[in-house]
Design a protein around this motif. Structure first.
Motif, PDB file in Angstrom:
ATOM      1  N   ARG A  77      -9.508  -4.033  10.808  1.00 25.31           N
ATOM      2  CA  ARG A  77      -9.798  -5.422   9.352  1.00 25.31           C
ATOM      3  C   ARG A  77     -10.908  -6.122  10.546  1.00 25.31           C
ATOM      4  O   ARG A  77     -11.551  -7.089  10.669  1.00 25.31           O
ATOM      5  CB  ARG A  77      -8.909  -5.846   8.557  1.00 25.31           C
TER       6      ARG A  77
ATOM      7  N   GLU B 101       1.151  -1.085   0.227  1.00 26.38           N
ATOM      8  CA  GLU B 101      -0.197   0.432  -0.032  1.00 26.38           C
ATOM      9  C   GLU B 101       0.802   1.062  -0.041  1.00 26.38           C
ATOM     10  O   GLU B 101       2.079   1.394   0.310  1.00 26.38           O
ATOM     11  CB  GLU B 101      -0.986  -0.066   1.066  1.00 26.38           C
TER      12      GLU B 101
ATOM     13  N   LEU C 103      -0.874   4.823   4.102  1.00 21.49           N
ATOM     14  CA  LEU C 103      -0.935   4.341   5.636  1.00 21.49           C
ATOM     15  C   LEU C 103      -0.607   5.407   6.524  1.00 21.49           C
ATOM     16  O   LEU C 103      -1.281   5.809   8.062  1.00 21.49           O
ATOM     17  CB  LEU C 103       0.183   3.237   5.624  1.00 21.49           C
TER      18      LEU C 103
ATOM     19  N   THR D 125      -3.988  -1.491  10.185  1.00 24.05           N
ATOM     20  CA  THR D 125      -4.971  -1.959   8.888  1.00 24.05           C
ATOM     21  C   THR D 125      -6.002  -3.667   9.498  1.00 24.05           C
ATOM     22  O   THR D 125      -6.937  -3.189   9.569  1.00 24.05           O
ATOM     23  CB  THR D 125      -4.329  -1.802   8.142  1.00 24.05           C
TER      24      THR D 125
END
Length: 397
Positions: free
Chosen positions: A386, A186, A191, A382
């Motif tokens: 999730r 990413e 980020l 991240t």
């Protein structure tokens, strides 16, 4: 429905202040509007998946059995963030509470090196970080890699280009020792922006996050979500022209922001061009940003002038962003955060002078407290975000 309810219960426990009265199953049921039996079943599943723990509380003087206190586990599920910078590699492991438990950083000159060699070293750093995490009782559930380049929406797992590394069309799994454990790449600016949103005490819902290392990246967060653009290429602030007939940029265009506010440009204007790492810098090369901060702090006139010039160019580019997007705030991250004392005044001056068609408050521009740790922290968190949204991603037992 059960997946959603698991997320609601886990989020309720995570949002509870651990310093206040212990949170019981009955308390959770009252807060989420489900029956005690339903919450008890959900809590049992979350405990089985390692997301929650339940302990006896101390007697409070009332008649009856001691209560039971729920909390998010500080062992078990964890996220691993990795980072490839032009002059370093990084790793971070965070637990399910989002707390960093492992930090690793290795100074490396990565520009122009073979992709396989760089990713092999990142994999070795990841293995060391995971081993340390296991010693702490943590198990990594996901891996995300921050890269200073363009990561398209499709195909997944590919870095389209990272010019400061010399990468073009790189599929990370093709160079990872075990493709099944290859991290998801990413963009590092995205980020860093997410880390700012998730960790700042009073983060705006819609803001522009600007960071710099060898290049300049930006990310737009809208209502708490990163805007990636139609193909994932959004955020190339470094190549917005601030002087249309200006210096030729490595991208081929003229007058790009990077030629006036990038690290190499500031060092050049400060008379410190010899300290620019460049693609062939040794791993033990000094930190040019620390040198700029030291010189500026000592009142070195060329350095102060260079930072003022960079700030004004940055302010000019950000004016376009403010007029186009109308964000609640602007945040300087990465190395810009470490130079904020000298950049912010000229950026604010430029914005004040140019943003005239809408309200704009000088305090809407600020620096990030995360500094250069933002991207790797955002990468690690991240996975945790999730899991919080879908606890069924965790295995049982």
């Amino acid at each position: 429905m059960r997946r959603r309810n698991l997320s609601v219960v886990l989020g309720t426990v995570a949002a509870h202040n651990p310093l206040s009265r212990p949170l019981s199953r009955a308390d959770v049921a009252a807060r989420v509007g489900l029956t005690r039996a339903a919450v008890s079943s959900l809590v049992d599943e979350l405990i089985g998946r390692g997301a929650l723990t339940e302990t006896d509380t101390a007697p409070d003087g009332r008649v009856g059995r001691p209560g039971r206190a729920l909390s998010v586990s500080d062992r078990g599920p964890a996220g691993l963030g990795l980072e490839i910078g032009v002059m370093h590699l990084g790793a971070c492991v965070v637990d399910l509470r989002g707390e960093p438990r492992v930090w690793r950083r290795a100074e490396r000159s990565n520009a122009g090196r073979p992709v396989g060699q760089v990713l092999a070293e990142v994999a070795a750093l990841a293995a060391d970080a995971e081993a340390e995490a296991r010693d702490l009782g943590l198990r990594v559930e996901g891996r995300v890699l921050a890269v200073p380049g363009v990561v398209p929406n499709e195909p997944a797992g590919q870095v389209d280009r990272a010019p400061n590394l010399g990468w073009h069309t790189v599929r990370v799994a093709d160079h990872w020792p075990d493709p099944d454990t290859a991290p998801e790449p990413e963009n590092e600016a995205n980020l860093g922006a997410l880390a700012e949103y998730w960790n700042a005490e009073q983060a705006a819902e819609t803001f522009v996050h600007v960071s710099a290392d060898a290049g300049i990246g930006a990310a737009l967060v809208i209502d708490g979500q990163v805007f990636r653009g139609a193909r994932g290429f959004a955020g190339e602030l470094g190549h917005i022209p601030v002087h249309p007939d200006g210096l030729r940029c490595v991208c081929g265009a003229r007058g790009c922001l990077e030629q006036y506010a990038g690290q190499a440009a500031v060092l050049r204007e400060a008379g410190l061009a010899q300290h620019d790492p460049g693609p062939a810098a040794p791993a033990e090369a000094g930190d040019p940003v620390a040198l700029l901060a030291e010189r500026a702090g000592a009142g070195h006139p060329p350095t102060l002038a260079a930072l003022d010039r960079a700030g004004r160019a940055l302010g000019l580019a950000l004016t376009s962003a403010v007029d186009l997007i109308d964000p609640d705030g602007l945040v300087l991250g990465g190395t810009y955060a470490e130079l904020a004392a000298w950049l912010l005044p000229s950026v604010r001056a430029e914005l004040t002078d140019r943003v005239t068609v809408r309200p704009w408050a000088p305090e809407a521009l600020r620096s990030s407290a995360l500094g250069r740790r933002g991207p790797v922290l955002g990468a690690a968190q991240t996975t945790i975000r999730r899991i919080m949204a879908d606890p069924t991603l965790l295995s049982v037992g």
